[in-house]
Design a protein around this motif. Structure first.
Motif, PDB file in Angstrom:
ATOM      1  N   ILE A 114      20.475  -6.568  16.773  1.00  0.00           N
ATOM      2  CA  ILE A 114      19.902  -7.821  17.272  1.00  0.00           C
ATOM      3  C   ILE A 114      20.193  -7.999  18.762  1.00  0.00           C
ATOM      4  CG2 ILE A 114      20.033 -10.344  17.110  1.00  0.00           C
ATOM      5  CD1 ILE A 114      18.533  -8.964  14.789  1.00  0.00           C
ATOM      6  N   ILE A 115      21.446  -7.779  19.157  1.00  0.00           N
ATOM      7  CA  ILE A 115      21.812  -7.925  20.572  1.00  0.00           C
ATOM      8  C   ILE A 115      21.095  -6.876  21.414  1.00  0.00           C
ATOM      9  CG2 ILE A 115      23.725  -7.837  22.232  1.00  0.00           C
ATOM     10  CD1 ILE A 115      23.586 -10.401  20.435  1.00  0.00           C
ATOM     11  N   SER A 116      20.978  -5.653  20.896  1.00  0.00           N
ATOM     12  CA  SER A 116      20.261  -4.593  21.618  1.00  0.00           C
ATOM     13  C   SER A 116      18.812  -4.994  21.861  1.00  0.00           C
ATOM     14  CB  SER A 116      20.290  -3.281  20.821  1.00  0.00           C
ATOM     15  OG  SER A 116      21.604  -2.795  20.727  1.00  0.00           O
ATOM     16  N   GLU A 117      18.170  -5.509  20.841  1.00  0.00           N
ATOM     17  CA  GLU A 117      16.770  -5.920  20.968  1.00  0.00           C
ATOM     18  C   GLU A 117      16.612  -7.043  21.993  1.00  0.00           C
ATOM     19  OE1 GLU A 117      12.992  -7.073  18.144  1.00  0.00           O
ATOM     20  OE2 GLU A 117      14.997  -7.537  17.412  1.00  0.00           O
ATOM     21  N   GLU A 118      17.518  -8.021  21.951  1.00  0.00           N
ATOM     22  CA  GLU A 118      17.461  -9.139  22.910  1.00  0.00           C
ATOM     23  C   GLU A 118      17.659  -8.655  24.339  1.00  0.00           C
ATOM     24  OE1 GLU A 118      16.758 -12.638  23.136  1.00  0.00           O
ATOM     25  OE2 GLU A 118      15.914 -11.995  21.240  1.00  0.00           O
ATOM     26  N   LEU A 119      18.672  -7.835  24.552  1.00  0.00           N
ATOM     27  CA  LEU A 119      18.926  -7.324  25.896  1.00  0.00           C
ATOM     28  C   LEU A 119      17.746  -6.492  26.394  1.00  0.00           C
ATOM     29  CD1 LEU A 119      22.692  -6.308  25.565  1.00  0.00           C
ATOM     30  CD2 LEU A 119      21.764  -8.229  26.888  1.00  0.00           C
TER      31      LEU A 119
ATOM     32  N   ALA B 140      14.610  -6.718  25.545  1.00  0.00           N
ATOM     33  CA  ALA B 140      13.456  -7.580  25.833  1.00  0.00           C
ATOM     34  C   ALA B 140      13.671  -8.444  27.074  1.00  0.00           C
ATOM     35  CB  ALA B 140      13.170  -8.474  24.627  1.00  0.00           C
ATOM     36  N   ARG B 141      14.868  -8.944  27.240  1.00  0.00           N
ATOM     37  CA  ARG B 141      15.137  -9.869  28.350  1.00  0.00           C
ATOM     38  C   ARG B 141      15.378  -9.178  29.687  1.00  0.00           C
ATOM     39  NH1 ARG B 141      18.556 -15.069  26.375  1.00  0.00           N
ATOM     40  NH2 ARG B 141      17.501 -15.373  24.383  1.00  0.00           N
ATOM     41  N   LEU B 142      15.801  -7.914  29.633  1.00  0.00           N
ATOM     42  CA  LEU B 142      16.181  -7.213  30.860  1.00  0.00           C
ATOM     43  C   LEU B 142      15.434  -5.888  30.987  1.00  0.00           C
ATOM     44  CD1 LEU B 142      20.011  -7.860  30.431  1.00  0.00           C
ATOM     45  CD2 LEU B 142      18.460  -9.127  31.923  1.00  0.00           C
ATOM     46  N   PRO B 143      14.120  -5.924  31.180  1.00  0.00           N
ATOM     47  CA  PRO B 143      13.341  -4.688  31.202  1.00  0.00           C
ATOM     48  C   PRO B 143      13.685  -3.757  32.362  1.00  0.00           C
ATOM     49  CG  PRO B 143      11.988  -6.551  31.863  1.00  0.00           C
ATOM     50  CD  PRO B 143      13.303  -7.113  31.397  1.00  0.00           C
ATOM     51  N   GLN B 144      14.293  -4.266  33.408  1.00  0.00           N
ATOM     52  CA  GLN B 144      14.613  -3.452  34.581  1.00  0.00           C
ATOM     53  C   GLN B 144      15.993  -2.780  34.477  1.00  0.00           C
ATOM     54  OE1 GLN B 144      14.799  -6.719  34.296  1.00  0.00           O
ATOM     55  NE2 GLN B 144      16.661  -7.397  35.289  1.00  0.00           N
ATOM     56  N   VAL B 145      16.776  -3.115  33.471  1.00  0.00           N
ATOM     57  CA  VAL B 145      18.156  -2.608  33.356  1.00  0.00           C
ATOM     58  C   VAL B 145      18.168  -1.281  32.592  1.00  0.00           C
ATOM     59  CG1 VAL B 145      20.465  -3.126  32.483  1.00  0.00           C
ATOM     60  CG2 VAL B 145      19.081  -4.948  33.490  1.00  0.00           C
ATOM     61  N   GLU B 146      18.965  -0.342  33.114  1.00  0.00           N
ATOM     62  CA  GLU B 146      19.069   0.992  32.518  1.00  0.00           C
ATOM     63  C   GLU B 146      19.923   0.987  31.245  1.00  0.00           C
ATOM     64  OE1 GLU B 146      18.779   4.333  34.475  1.00  0.00           O
ATOM     65  OE2 GLU B 146      17.453   3.451  35.975  1.00  0.00           O
ATOM     66  N   GLU B 147      19.753   2.036  30.449  1.00  0.00           N
ATOM     67  CA  GLU B 147      20.416   2.161  29.147  1.00  0.00           C
ATOM     68  C   GLU B 147      21.935   2.027  29.228  1.00  0.00           C
ATOM     69  OE1 GLU B 147      22.743   4.385  26.248  1.00  0.00           O
ATOM     70  OE2 GLU B 147      22.249   5.158  28.236  1.00  0.00           O
ATOM     71  N   GLY B 148      22.558   2.689  30.173  1.00  0.00           N
ATOM     72  CA  GLY B 148      24.018   2.641  30.280  1.00  0.00           C
ATOM     73  C   GLY B 148      24.533   1.234  30.506  1.00  0.00           C
ATOM     74  N   THR B 149      23.860   0.485  31.349  1.00  0.00           N
ATOM     75  CA  THR B 149      24.249  -0.898  31.623  1.00  0.00           C
ATOM     76  C   THR B 149      24.009  -1.770  30.399  1.00  0.00           C
ATOM     77  OG1 THR B 149      23.727  -0.586  33.960  1.00  0.00           O
ATOM     78  CG2 THR B 149      23.893  -2.856  33.180  1.00  0.00           C
ATOM     79  N   LEU B 150      22.876  -1.554  29.719  1.00  0.00           N
ATOM     80  CA  LEU B 150      22.591  -2.315  28.494  1.00  0.00           C
ATOM     81  C   LEU B 150      23.669  -2.057  27.437  1.00  0.00           C
ATOM     82  CD1 LEU B 150      18.730  -1.769  28.182  1.00  0.00           C
ATOM     83  CD2 LEU B 150      19.906  -3.896  28.813  1.00  0.00           C
ATOM     84  N   THR B 151      24.093  -0.819  27.326  1.00  0.00           N
ATOM     85  CA  THR B 151      25.139  -0.459  26.364  1.00  0.00           C
ATOM     86  C   THR B 151      26.439  -1.192  26.673  1.00  0.00           C
ATOM     87  OG1 THR B 151      24.156   1.705  25.966  1.00  0.00           O
ATOM     88  CG2 THR B 151      26.495   1.460  25.404  1.00  0.00           C
TER      89      THR B 151
ATOM     90  N   ALA C 293      28.292  -4.099  24.409  1.00  0.00           N
ATOM     91  CA  ALA C 293      29.690  -3.937  24.006  1.00  0.00           C
ATOM     92  C   ALA C 293      30.523  -5.166  24.343  1.00  0.00           C
ATOM     93  CB  ALA C 293      30.284  -2.692  24.657  1.00  0.00           C
ATOM     94  N   LYS C 294      30.167  -5.872  25.427  1.00  0.00           N
ATOM     95  CA  LYS C 294      30.895  -7.096  25.784  1.00  0.00           C
ATOM     96  C   LYS C 294      30.574  -8.242  24.837  1.00  0.00           C
ATOM     97  CE  LYS C 294      31.748  -6.246  30.632  1.00  0.00           C
ATOM     98  NZ  LYS C 294      31.644  -6.743  31.995  1.00  0.00           N
ATOM     99  N   VAL C 295      29.376  -8.234  24.280  1.00  0.00           N
ATOM    100  CA  VAL C 295      28.967  -9.294  23.357  1.00  0.00           C
ATOM    101  C   VAL C 295      29.456  -9.006  21.943  1.00  0.00           C
ATOM    102  CG1 VAL C 295      26.998 -10.485  22.314  1.00  0.00           C
ATOM    103  CG2 VAL C 295      26.946  -9.887  24.742  1.00  0.00           C
ATOM    104  N   VAL C 296      29.226  -7.787  21.472  1.00  0.00           N
ATOM    105  CA  VAL C 296      29.608  -7.400  20.113  1.00  0.00           C
ATOM    106  C   VAL C 296      30.960  -6.695  20.179  1.00  0.00           C
ATOM    107  CG1 VAL C 296      28.919  -6.195  18.010  1.00  0.00           C
ATOM    108  CG2 VAL C 296      27.171  -7.131  19.522  1.00  0.00           C
ATOM    109  N   CYS C 297      32.002  -7.492  20.321  1.00  0.00           N
ATOM    110  CA  CYS C 297      33.361  -6.953  20.375  1.00  0.00           C
ATOM    111  C   CYS C 297      34.293  -7.917  19.652  1.00  0.00           C
ATOM    112  CB  CYS C 297      33.802  -6.743  21.819  1.00  0.00           C
ATOM    113  SG  CYS C 297      34.058  -8.265  22.748  1.00  0.00           S
ATOM    114  N   GLU C 298      35.466  -7.437  19.344  1.00  0.00           N
ATOM    115  CA  GLU C 298      36.432  -8.219  18.576  1.00  0.00           C
ATOM    116  C   GLU C 298      36.729  -9.561  19.239  1.00  0.00           C
ATOM    117  OE1 GLU C 298      40.894  -7.761  16.656  1.00  0.00           O
ATOM    118  OE2 GLU C 298      39.926  -6.022  17.541  1.00  0.00           O
TER     119      GLU C 298
END
Length: 111
Positions: free
Chosen positions: A57-62, A64-75, A79-84
């Motif tokens: 879900i977070i991957s899909e949102e990021l 869609a919302r950030l089409p200019q951002v590269e894969e490494g940055t999205l990852t 990771a900052k959102v889906v973390c303990e």
């Protein structure tokens, strides 16, 4: 339905369709020590599924919302959102800790 699940539903103002899944989700593995078929009665398998669901879900949102951002940055962002730490903050905001069934040893150590 148990009191703890009913109270949790009231807290969230949400009626879960499958009460047995809610009960499982609110049961820590330490609570099941000595019970047969422990994996079917605690939240570990649901946690595994939930982590994957949140990642998707977070991957899909990021994406869609950030089409200019590269894969490494999205990852890294995911990771900052889906973390303990983040998930613990979300859980604390709804006082989920007071609804989790823990074993005696886990309760003594503060869960």
């Amino acid at each position: 339905m148990n009191n703890f699940t009913r109270e949790f539903e009231e807290k969230l103002n949400y009626d879960f369709k499958d009460k047995s899944l809610l009960e499982t989700a609110l049961t820590h593995s330490s609570y099941c020590i000595g019970m047969p078929n422990k994996a079917m009665h605690n939240n570990e398998r649901l946690e595994f599924l939930g982590d994957a669901f949140l990642d998707a879900i977070i991957s899909e949102e990021l994406y869609a919302r950030l089409p200019q951002v590269e894969e490494g940055t999205l990852t890294k962002m995911r990771a900052k959102v889906v973390c303990e730490e983040t998930l613990a903050e979300c859980g604390a905001s709804i006082s989920i800790g007071s609804f989790i069934r823990l074993g005696k040893g886990e309760e003594k150590s503060g869960g």
